[in-house]
Design an enzyme around this catalytic site. Structure first.
Site, short mmCIF file in Angstrom:
data_model
loop_
_atom_site.label_atom_id
_atom_site.label_comp_id
_atom_site.label_asym_id
_atom_site.label_seq_id
_atom_site.Cartn_x
_atom_site.Cartn_y
_atom_site.Cartn_z
CB SER A 184 -0.90 0.02 1.24
OG SER A 184 -1.55 1.26 1.40
CE1 TYR A 197 -4.37 -2.26 5.27
CE2 TYR A 197 -3.69 -0.05 4.63
CZ TYR A 197 -4.17 -1.30 4.30
OH TYR A 197 -4.45 -1.59 2.98
#
Length: 291
Positions: A184, A197
């Site tokens: 990501s 995350y």
């Protein structure tokens, strides 16, 4: 067809409501575009076998559709609660003339990881492509807000499962096989409300490079795709309605991506077209920098 990248897909998502975990495509007001009407295959993965985690919806679903249209048979791993979404993925794979094996279960279970690979090999006779895509997204307001159990669960799903799946898959892989991980933009920007995350995604980027170095002598390539904000069911479970409406408007292109816009990168990394690519992290972020 609109070729302007600023407006070729929705620029806002009014009326979208938050969802409880795990999030369902069927409950989204604005349906994601997985390339159902637009992706055209070229036979780049003819005869290949792919295992895709999180393949029921979002990016994983777009990859399953693209791989099937490129000629691959596909095994799809997903949470049992997401059966309706997984059934739709299977119908689209089969419509493309390929076989689809549905494999429900939670990849945080270490035994399931080996089972997913084993059942894929048993059904299709081998495995050529492993797409480590499934992820748990956690948010926090402050450091004290981070729940320890949730943190451990995120690393189990996002990082540990990738290693376990690779361990299970590699003994069945031949030279020319590939592993594609989903990291990501958060691996670099590390938004303050997504600490855990972001940490898992940073670990995935490092894992990708390490596995690439380890497996290159076997002729197995390992790469990753780093999405920016993409319109998938993971968004309604982590954001409020106001944030959802304007998702992606802070990117240079001014909008969120759609899952189908990422599929070609996963095809590139799994096919001969990417034969000299290993250890790479491809940003698909709407212009958000990752350097």
């Amino acid at each position: 067809m609109n070729d302007d990248p600023r407006t070729s897909q929705p620029t806002s998502f009014p009326g979208e409501k938050p969802q409880p975990k795990p999030g369902f495509e069927t409950e989204m007001r604005t349906k994601p575009d997985h390339g159902e009407e637009t992706y055209i295959g070229k036979g780049l993965l003819e005869g290949k076998v792919a295992l895709i985690t999180g393949g029921d919806s979002g990016i994983g679903k777009a990859v399953a559709i693209a791989y099937a249209r490129e000629g691959a048979n596909v095994a799809v791993s997903y949470l049992a609660d997401e059966q309706a979404d997984a059934d739709d993925t299977r119908s689209l794979v089969e419509k493309a003339g390929r076989r689809c094996l549905l494999l429900p279960g939670d990849i945080r279970d270490r035994d399931l990881c080996a089972s997913l690979v084993g059942r894929t090999v048993e059904e299709f006779g081998g495995i050529d492509i492993l797409v480590n895509n499934a992820a748990a997204q956690t948010t926090n307001e402050d450091l004290a807000d981070i729940d320890d159990d949730e943190m451990q669960a995120a690393f189990q799903a996002n990082v540990f499962a990738m290693i376990r799946l690779a361990k299970a898959a590699v003994p069945h892989m031949k030279p020319g096989s590939s592993i594609v991980n989903t990291t990501s933009v958060q691996a670099k920007v590390a938004t303050e409300k997504m600490i855990v995350y972001a940490a898992t995604k940073g670990a995935i980027s490092s894992l990708t490079i390490g596995l690439s170095n380890l497996l290159a002598p076997q002729g197995i390539r390992v790469n990753a795709v780093a999405p920016g904000p993409v319109w998938t069911p993971i968004q309604p479970i982590a954001k409020d309605a106001e944030t959802l409406e304007t998702l992606g408007q802070n990117t240079p292109l001014g909008r969120a991506g759609q899952p189908g816009e990422l599929a070609a990168a996963y095809v590139l990394l799994a096919s001969r077209e990417g034969s000299y690519m290993s250890g790479a992290v491809i940003p698909i972020t709407g212009g958000m920098p990752m350097y």
